[in-house]
Each structure stands twice: as structure tokens, then as C-alpha cells.
Design a protein around this motif. Structure first.
Motif, mmCIF file in Angstrom:
data_model
loop_
_atom_site.group_PDB
_atom_site.id
_atom_site.type_symbol
_atom_site.label_atom_id
_atom_site.label_comp_id
_atom_site.label_asym_id
_atom_site.label_seq_id
_atom_site.Cartn_x
_atom_site.Cartn_y
_atom_site.Cartn_z
ATOM 1 N N VAL A 27 -5.071 6.128 0.380
ATOM 2 C CA VAL A 27 -5.464 4.668 -0.130
ATOM 3 C C VAL A 27 -6.274 3.362 0.711
ATOM 4 C CG1 VAL A 27 -3.442 2.568 -1.688
ATOM 5 C CG2 VAL A 27 -2.956 4.618 -1.964
ATOM 6 N N SER A 28 -6.289 3.897 1.565
ATOM 7 C CA SER A 28 -6.717 2.785 2.257
ATOM 8 C C SER A 28 -7.985 3.294 2.034
ATOM 9 C CB SER A 28 -6.759 3.225 3.744
ATOM 10 O OG SER A 28 -5.497 2.355 4.359
ATOM 11 N N ARG A 29 -8.972 4.843 2.815
ATOM 12 C CA ARG A 29 -10.093 4.767 2.045
ATOM 13 C C ARG A 29 -10.241 4.451 0.640
ATOM 14 N NH1 ARG A 29 -9.908 11.128 4.375
ATOM 15 N NH2 ARG A 29 -9.447 10.156 6.933
ATOM 16 N N TYR A 30 -9.856 4.423 -0.276
ATOM 17 C CA TYR A 30 -9.928 4.082 -1.403
ATOM 18 C C TYR A 30 -10.721 2.662 -1.722
ATOM 19 C CZ TYR A 30 -9.962 3.178 -6.321
ATOM 20 O OH TYR A 30 -10.395 2.536 -7.888
ATOM 21 N N LEU A 31 -9.808 1.800 -1.063
ATOM 22 C CA LEU A 31 -10.105 0.291 -1.065
ATOM 23 C C LEU A 31 -11.201 -0.032 -0.171
ATOM 24 C CD1 LEU A 31 -6.579 -0.692 -0.679
ATOM 25 C CD2 LEU A 31 -7.528 -0.814 -2.657
ATOM 26 N N ARG B 250 -5.534 9.224 -10.205
ATOM 27 C CA ARG B 250 -4.372 8.339 -9.661
ATOM 28 C C ARG B 250 -3.888 6.961 -9.112
ATOM 29 N NH1 ARG B 250 -3.814 14.074 -7.983
ATOM 30 N NH2 ARG B 250 -2.723 13.321 -5.212
ATOM 31 N N ILE B 251 -4.477 6.766 -7.710
ATOM 32 C CA ILE B 251 -4.555 5.830 -7.315
ATOM 33 C C ILE B 251 -5.653 4.647 -8.093
ATOM 34 C CG2 ILE B 251 -5.699 4.827 -5.060
ATOM 35 C CD1 ILE B 251 -6.239 6.884 -4.012
ATOM 36 N N GLU B 252 -5.854 4.998 -8.599
ATOM 37 C CA GLU B 252 -7.206 3.854 -9.436
ATOM 38 C C GLU B 252 -5.537 3.443 -10.643
ATOM 39 O OE1 GLU B 252 -10.460 2.803 -12.985
ATOM 40 O OE2 GLU B 252 -10.684 4.358 -11.289
ATOM 41 N N ARG B 253 -5.367 4.205 -10.907
ATOM 42 C CA ARG B 253 -3.771 4.077 -11.951
ATOM 43 C C ARG B 253 -3.084 3.180 -11.760
ATOM 44 N NH1 ARG B 253 -4.804 9.214 -14.514
ATOM 45 N NH2 ARG B 253 -2.677 9.782 -13.070
ATOM 46 N N ILE C 20 0.951 -1.391 0.184
ATOM 47 C CA ILE C 20 0.137 0.029 0.407
ATOM 48 C C ILE C 20 1.116 0.879 0.195
ATOM 49 C CG2 ILE C 20 -0.293 0.249 2.676
ATOM 50 C CD1 ILE C 20 -3.157 1.115 2.462
ATOM 51 N N ARG C 21 2.324 1.082 0.173
ATOM 52 C CA ARG C 21 2.999 2.712 0.427
ATOM 53 C C ARG C 21 3.789 2.094 -0.580
ATOM 54 N NH1 ARG C 21 6.109 4.247 4.850
ATOM 55 N NH2 ARG C 21 5.521 2.564 6.138
ATOM 56 N N ASP C 22 3.611 1.826 -1.968
ATOM 57 C CA ASP C 22 3.958 1.636 -2.702
ATOM 58 C C ASP C 22 2.655 2.422 -3.720
ATOM 59 O OD1 ASP C 22 6.397 0.467 -2.553
ATOM 60 O OD2 ASP C 22 5.585 -1.902 -2.952
ATOM 61 N N VAL C 23 1.724 1.973 -3.736
ATOM 62 C CA VAL C 23 0.789 2.492 -4.592
ATOM 63 C C VAL C 23 0.583 4.067 -3.740
ATOM 64 C CG1 VAL C 23 -1.710 2.188 -4.881
ATOM 65 C CG2 VAL C 23 -0.933 0.262 -4.546
ATOM 66 N N ALA C 24 0.512 4.157 -2.445
ATOM 67 C CA ALA C 24 0.674 5.238 -2.498
ATOM 68 C C ALA C 24 1.922 6.498 -2.870
ATOM 69 C CB ALA C 24 0.594 6.074 -0.995
ATOM 70 N N SER C 25 2.839 5.968 -3.015
ATOM 71 C CA SER C 25 3.811 6.851 -3.608
ATOM 72 C C SER C 25 3.964 6.793 -4.721
ATOM 73 C CB SER C 25 5.670 5.628 -3.287
ATOM 74 O OG SER C 25 5.974 6.471 -4.061
ATOM 75 N N ALA C 26 3.304 6.047 -5.756
ATOM 76 C CA ALA C 26 2.816 6.541 -7.057
ATOM 77 C C ALA C 26 2.148 6.921 -7.167
ATOM 78 C CB ALA C 26 2.805 4.724 -7.736
#
Length: 345
Positions: A30-34, A48-51, A16-22
Motif C-alpha cells: 500500500v505504501s508503494r502504491y501511495l 485491489r488497493i485502489e478499490r 493504511i493497515r485497514d487498506v492493506a486488510s481490505a
């Protein structure tokens, strides 16, 4: 010289850290999105999170999410006999309802063995399933104790267990048995044999008792009953011959307690030269696909098994969500499908 084989190490799983960084955001977003809280995020941030998730092929840890939420989104289904077409239709209904609810189904087949049922109850509890739909094996005291000790919400399907307080989804067996018995009487049958597997299951007992009660109101008709194991071909043939000989001067018919037994009875009749629709009437609970193709066709009592499975899962979800409403017992109506086996000329 032999060349040493090299193996490629798979790339580490994205976190999840990698997703947040990207996505150039924080882990909280990101947690809220998931977790389905996307309404708290801007459209640009959601995009951006989806991509980032797609780019990194990020797969959330279901175990970690279940530990956090207290729910695994897993449902257990314990089936007594997965080779029985009835069980397959029930499973289809439960699975369809699970997909509708976003749940994952774990299926266990006990093969009608009590020890397996107890084993799967413990196993599913250890997997922390949110609930269990169970087609119980029998009514022995140790089986009831295993059910009572399980902390997981349950719904029983088809087979009610005495002294166990639990929601039940099944056929209205009293009305269904009255329907099939009255049909045979109206067709002029004078002697009726009710055949069942051993009376270890509540459903079979209810059908037998209702049949006998209906026949008590017919002083000039004859009721007989017999129990047989599916594997006891010789015993079944003896029961059929004895019934036919005893009531040789009467119009005779056989009621089969379920679809699996109906198939065994049909085979036994073929072996001993007894023709349904000519020499004897035949009617079975459960409408199997082959019934309309067997000789002149076999009259059946059709159960809405798919709908029953679907309803069982829906009721289970209400319990998982904390419903404290009184125990529910939903009895579905059956449908008589008349074919040539009960319309003797």
C-alpha cells in the motif's frame, strides 16, 4: 421530561493497515502504491488497493508523509499588497505552476508592512514549507537580516533586495523605462513629471534613475520628479498643479511608477479638472483592465505578470531540488500599449 440530546461519534479514519486488510495485502504494498512506486506492483494488486482506498475513503496523512520524505510539498507566497492587480496576476501564475508541479500554495499578504513580512517568514518556516516566493516590502537593514536568516529556499519577484543573494524574477525595468520615456519624447512632450510612491523599493529607484538618465540627453526638455503616498490626495493634487503651472507653455506629461498610483493620479486629475489626452499626457506602468476605458484611454507599460509568477515558481523548484547554479536574475520584457492619453493633437 427533557430528552437528552445524543451526538453521533464520527467513524474513525481509515488507516493504511485497514487498506492493506481490505486489499488482502501488506502495508508495504500500500505504501508503494501511495508513494508513486506502482510499477513494482502487479495490475491486479494495484486494482485491489485502489478499490480498498475508495471503499474506505482513505486519506493519507500529509504530515506523516512529509516527515518521512523530508518535504511538505507546501510553497509559501508572500505578497506585499494583495489588493494590487499586479499581485493578483503574479499569484495566479505561481498557483498555476504549483498545480502543474503537484504543490500546494500558502498565500500571505503583508499589506506593505515590514513586521508582517518578518512574521510570515517565521511562520512559513515553522510550517516547514519547501520554498518561498516573496514580493519583498523594502530594503531596510532589519528586513534584509530577516531574509538572510531564513533557511528556506527563496525566489524574489519584482523587487530586488540589495546585499541579499537570491534569484530574482521581474521586469527589465531599464529597457521598459527607456521605452516609455522615448515614447513621450517622440510624441512631442517637452516637460515630463515622474511620480512615484516613496523610494523604499529597488524597482522604483531603477525606474526613476533610468528616466533621469534618458532626460539628461534631452537638453531642451524638462524632467521633474515627485514622491507621494497613495493616501495623500491633497499632496498629489498640489504636485500636479505645481507641475502644470511651472510648465504652462510646454507640452506636459506624467509617468506613474505603478498601476496603483496610476489610478490615484487619474482620480486626482479628474478632481482638479485636468484632462489626460487633452491638457496633459499620462502614462503608467502596469496595464490595468480599466485603462482602456478611462476617457480616451491611458497608455501603459504592460508587464507579463502571470508569466513572471509562473517562472518564479519554476526557478524555486530547481533550488528545492538542490540546484547549485549561480544566482539567476531573469528580466522579462515589457510591452508598450499606446492609447489616447499620450497622443495629444
Amino acid at each position: 421530561m427533557s430528552r437528552a440530546k445524543t451526538t453521533q461519534t464520527p467513524p474513525p479514519r481509515a488507516t493504511i493497515r485497514d487498506v492493506a486488510s481490505a486489499a488482502k495485502t501488506g502495508k508495504t504494498s500500500v505504501s508503494r502504491y501511495l508513494n508513486g512506486e506502482q510499477h513494482l506492483l502487479s495490475d491486479a494488486l494495484k486494482e485491489r488497493i485502489e478499490r480498498a482506498i475508495a471503499l474506505l475513503d482513505y486519506q493519507p496523512s500529509q504530515m506523516a508523509r512529509s516527515l518521512k520524505s523530508g518535504q511538505t510539498r507546501l510553497i509559501g507566497l508572500i505578497i506585499a499588497d494583495i489588493t494590487n492587480p499586479y499581485s493578483v496576476e503574479v499569484m495566479r501564475g505561481v498557483e498555476a505552476a504549483c498545480r502543474q508541479q503537484g504543490l500546494t500554495l500558502l498565500v500571505c499578504n503583508t499589506n506593505n508592512e515590514l513586521n508582517q513580512e518578518k512574521h510570515y517568514l517565521q511562520l512559513l518556516s515553522s510550517y516547514r514549507v519547501d520554498g518561498i516566493v516573496i514580493n519583498a516590502v523594502g530594503m531596510r537593514e532589519d528586513a534584509i537580516s530577516a531574509l538572510q536568516q531564513s533557511p528556506v529556499p527563496m525566489v524574489l519577484i519584482d523587487r530586488k533586495v540589495n546585499n541579499f543573494s537570491c534569484d530574482v524574477i521581474g521586469l527589465n525595468n531599464v529597457d521598459a523605462t527607456r521605452t516609455v520615456t522615448q515614447h513621450l519624447l517622440q510624441q512631442g512632450f517637452e516637460a515630463i513629471l515622474f511620480l512615484s510612491e516613496p523610494m523604499t523599493i529597488n524597482t522604483r529607484l531603477v525606474r526613476l534613475h533610468t528616466f533621469l538618465q534618458e532626460m539628461q540627453h534631452q537638453p531642451h526638455k524638462f524632467a521633474a520628479q515627485g514622491e507621494v503616498e497613495l493616501s495623500d490626495s491633497q499632496g498629489l493634487e498640489t504636485l500636479l498643479r505645481d507641475f502644470a503651472d511651472r510648465y504652462a507653455d510646454k507640452r506636459r506629461a506624467v509617468i506613474s511608477v505603478n498601476g496603483a498610483l496610476t489610478l490615484v493620479i487619474a482620480r486626482a486629475m479628474r478632481r482638479i479638472g485636468m484632462v489626460w489626452g487633452k491638457d496633459i499626457g499620462l502614462l503608467g506602468f502596469d496595464d490595468l483592465e480599466w485603462a482602456e476605458l478611462a476617457g480616451v484611454g491611458i497608455t501603459t507599460l504592460k508587464q507579463p505578470t502571470y508569466d513572471m509568477g509562473y517562472a518564479a515558481l519554476e526557478q524555486l523548484v530547481t533550488r528545492i531540488q538542490g540546484s547549485n547554479e549561480p544566482i539567476q536574475e531573469h528580466a522579462f520584457p515589457g510591452e508598450l500599449i499606446v492609447r489616447g492619453s499620450t497622443t495629444l493633437a
